[in-house]
Design a protein around this motif. Structure first.
Motif, PDB file in Angstrom:
ATOM      1  N   THR A 200       0.747  -1.342  -0.049  1.00  0.00           N
ATOM      2  CA  THR A 200      -0.031   0.078   0.001  1.00  0.00           C
ATOM      3  C   THR A 200       0.927   1.168  -0.002  1.00  0.00           C
ATOM      4  OG1 THR A 200       0.039   0.074   2.500  1.00  0.00           O
ATOM      5  CG2 THR A 200      -1.656  -1.248   1.299  1.00  0.00           C
ATOM      6  N   GLY A 201       1.796   1.249   0.200  1.00  0.00           N
ATOM      7  CA  GLY A 201       2.975   2.458   0.681  1.00  0.00           C
ATOM      8  C   GLY A 201       2.563   3.255   1.726  1.00  0.00           C
ATOM      9  N   VAL A 202       1.844   2.654   2.635  1.00  0.00           N
ATOM     10  CA  VAL A 202       1.505   3.399   3.997  1.00  0.00           C
ATOM     11  C   VAL A 202       2.567   3.321   4.916  1.00  0.00           C
ATOM     12  CG1 VAL A 202      -0.192   3.208   6.118  1.00  0.00           C
ATOM     13  CG2 VAL A 202      -1.081   2.841   3.679  1.00  0.00           C
ATOM     14  N   SER A 203       2.963   4.603   5.162  1.00  0.00           N
ATOM     15  CA  SER A 203       3.965   4.697   6.433  1.00  0.00           C
ATOM     16  C   SER A 203       3.614   3.854   7.633  1.00  0.00           C
ATOM     17  CB  SER A 203       4.020   5.944   6.743  1.00  0.00           C
ATOM     18  OG  SER A 203       5.083   6.312   7.714  1.00  0.00           O
ATOM     19  N   ILE A 204       4.713   3.154   7.877  1.00  0.00           N
ATOM     20  CA  ILE A 204       4.736   2.339   9.376  1.00  0.00           C
ATOM     21  C   ILE A 204       5.284   3.404  10.408  1.00  0.00           C
ATOM     22  CG2 ILE A 204       5.422   0.488  10.361  1.00  0.00           C
ATOM     23  CD1 ILE A 204       5.822  -0.844   7.682  1.00  0.00           C
ATOM     24  N   ASN A 205       6.148   4.131   9.905  1.00  0.00           N
ATOM     25  CA  ASN A 205       6.581   5.108  11.100  1.00  0.00           C
ATOM     26  C   ASN A 205       5.425   6.056  11.781  1.00  0.00           C
ATOM     27  OD1 ASN A 205       8.492   4.266   9.228  1.00  0.00           O
ATOM     28  ND2 ASN A 205      10.117   5.474  10.603  1.00  0.00           N
ATOM     29  N   GLN A 206       4.248   6.451  11.169  1.00  0.00           N
ATOM     30  CA  GLN A 206       3.446   7.143  11.518  1.00  0.00           C
ATOM     31  C   GLN A 206       2.093   6.261  12.080  1.00  0.00           C
ATOM     32  OE1 GLN A 206       3.762  10.491  11.450  1.00  0.00           O
ATOM     33  NE2 GLN A 206       5.911   9.861  10.464  1.00  0.00           N
ATOM     34  N   GLN A 207       2.105   5.176  12.064  1.00  0.00           N
ATOM     35  CA  GLN A 207       0.928   4.321  12.591  1.00  0.00           C
ATOM     36  C   GLN A 207       1.175   4.403  14.038  1.00  0.00           C
ATOM     37  OE1 GLN A 207       1.148   0.423  10.543  1.00  0.00           O
ATOM     38  NE2 GLN A 207      -0.044   1.071   8.911  1.00  0.00           N
ATOM     39  N   GLU A 208      -0.002   4.145  14.493  1.00  0.00           N
ATOM     40  CA  GLU A 208       0.064   4.029  16.037  1.00  0.00           C
ATOM     41  C   GLU A 208       0.483   2.629  16.534  1.00  0.00           C
ATOM     42  OE1 GLU A 208      -4.020   4.686  17.678  1.00  0.00           O
ATOM     43  OE2 GLU A 208      -4.494   6.443  16.366  1.00  0.00           O
ATOM     44  N   PHE A 209       0.410   1.565  15.787  1.00  0.00           N
ATOM     45  CA  PHE A 209       0.739   0.303  16.281  1.00  0.00           C
ATOM     46  C   PHE A 209       2.013  -0.264  15.425  1.00  0.00           C
ATOM     47  CE2 PHE A 209       1.373  -4.204  15.655  1.00  0.00           C
ATOM     48  CZ  PHE A 209       1.166  -4.779  16.962  1.00  0.00           C
ATOM     49  N   THR A 210       3.028  -0.498  16.178  1.00  0.00           N
ATOM     50  CA  THR A 210       4.318  -0.936  15.798  1.00  0.00           C
ATOM     51  C   THR A 210       4.807  -1.849  16.934  1.00  0.00           C
ATOM     52  OG1 THR A 210       5.751   0.574  16.943  1.00  0.00           O
ATOM     53  CG2 THR A 210       4.991   1.016  14.579  1.00  0.00           C
ATOM     54  N   HIS A 211       5.723  -3.040  16.207  1.00  0.00           N
ATOM     55  CA  HIS A 211       6.084  -4.225  17.196  1.00  0.00           C
ATOM     56  C   HIS A 211       7.378  -4.406  17.081  1.00  0.00           C
ATOM     57  CE1 HIS A 211       5.114  -7.206  19.956  1.00  0.00           C
ATOM     58  NE2 HIS A 211       3.988  -7.749  19.558  1.00  0.00           N
ATOM     59  N   TRP A 212       8.179  -3.472  17.042  1.00  0.00           N
ATOM     60  CA  TRP A 212       9.577  -3.753  16.867  1.00  0.00           C
ATOM     61  C   TRP A 212      10.272  -4.276  18.062  1.00  0.00           C
ATOM     62  CZ3 TRP A 212      11.603  -3.469  12.082  1.00  0.00           C
ATOM     63  CH2 TRP A 212      10.878  -2.542  11.355  1.00  0.00           C
ATOM     64  N   TRP A 213      11.196  -5.385  18.046  1.00  0.00           N
ATOM     65  CA  TRP A 213      11.935  -6.057  19.046  1.00  0.00           C
ATOM     66  C   TRP A 213      12.612  -4.664  19.632  1.00  0.00           C
ATOM     67  CZ3 TRP A 213      11.826  -9.710  22.143  1.00  0.00           C
ATOM     68  CH2 TRP A 213      13.005 -10.215  22.589  1.00  0.00           C
TER      69      TRP A 213
ATOM     70  N   ASN B 158       8.843 -13.326  20.536  1.00  0.00           N
ATOM     71  CA  ASN B 158       7.452 -12.916  20.835  1.00  0.00           C
ATOM     72  C   ASN B 158       6.825 -12.315  19.681  1.00  0.00           C
ATOM     73  OD1 ASN B 158       7.617 -13.876  23.646  1.00  0.00           O
ATOM     74  ND2 ASN B 158       8.723 -11.937  24.124  1.00  0.00           N
ATOM     75  N   TYR B 159       7.293 -12.600  18.486  1.00  0.00           N
ATOM     76  CA  TYR B 159       6.492 -12.200  17.358  1.00  0.00           C
ATOM     77  C   TYR B 159       6.643 -10.732  17.061  1.00  0.00           C
ATOM     78  CZ  TYR B 159       4.703 -16.841  17.050  1.00  0.00           C
ATOM     79  OH  TYR B 159       4.713 -18.378  17.290  1.00  0.00           O
ATOM     80  N   ASN B 160       7.893 -10.363  17.510  1.00  0.00           N
ATOM     81  CA  ASN B 160       8.194  -8.917  17.350  1.00  0.00           C
ATOM     82  C   ASN B 160       8.872  -8.763  15.938  1.00  0.00           C
ATOM     83  OD1 ASN B 160       8.033  -7.134  19.922  1.00  0.00           O
ATOM     84  ND2 ASN B 160       8.821  -9.029  20.432  1.00  0.00           N
ATOM     85  N   TRP B 161       8.771  -7.560  15.402  1.00  0.00           N
ATOM     86  CA  TRP B 161       9.212  -7.172  14.072  1.00  0.00           C
ATOM     87  C   TRP B 161      10.890  -7.177  14.248  1.00  0.00           C
ATOM     88  CZ3 TRP B 161       5.639  -2.360  12.902  1.00  0.00           C
ATOM     89  CH2 TRP B 161       4.485  -2.837  12.750  1.00  0.00           C
TER      90      TRP B 161
END
Length: 86
Positions: A23-36, A58-61
């Motif tokens: 989609t090209g949607v920014s991940i940085n601007q999303q409310e949900f992120t799940h980085w290790w 734990n299924y982190n990014w």
């Protein structure tokens, strides 16, 4: 083979600006992120431009090199009236 699972995120266009490939949607601007913790780290600028999901963490990014072999998740559109579970 990577022990992660590709999930469709990349920062290959601009380093550090993560987006969803489809989609090209920014991940940085999303409310949900799940980085290790400590990720994404580009690991010494070695071209870690693709995002994988680490089942053993734990299924982190995680950011990973795109040329690594790994399994991947597919996206499927739900049928009308179908409940999405997950």
């Amino acid at each position: 083979m990577s022990d992660g699972v590709w999930i469709g995120g990349t920062d290959s266009l601009v380093e550090g600006e993560w987006q969803w490939v489809k989609t090209g949607v920014s991940i940085n601007q999303q409310e949900f992120t799940h980085w290790w913790p400590g990720e994404p780290n580009s690991s010494g600028n070695l071209g870690e431009d693709c995002m994988d999901l680490l089942h053993h963490e734990n299924y982190n990014w995680n950011d990973e090199r795109c040329d690594r072999q790994a399994n991947f998740l597919c996206e499927k559109q739900a049928a009308t009236g179908q409940q999405i579970i997950g």
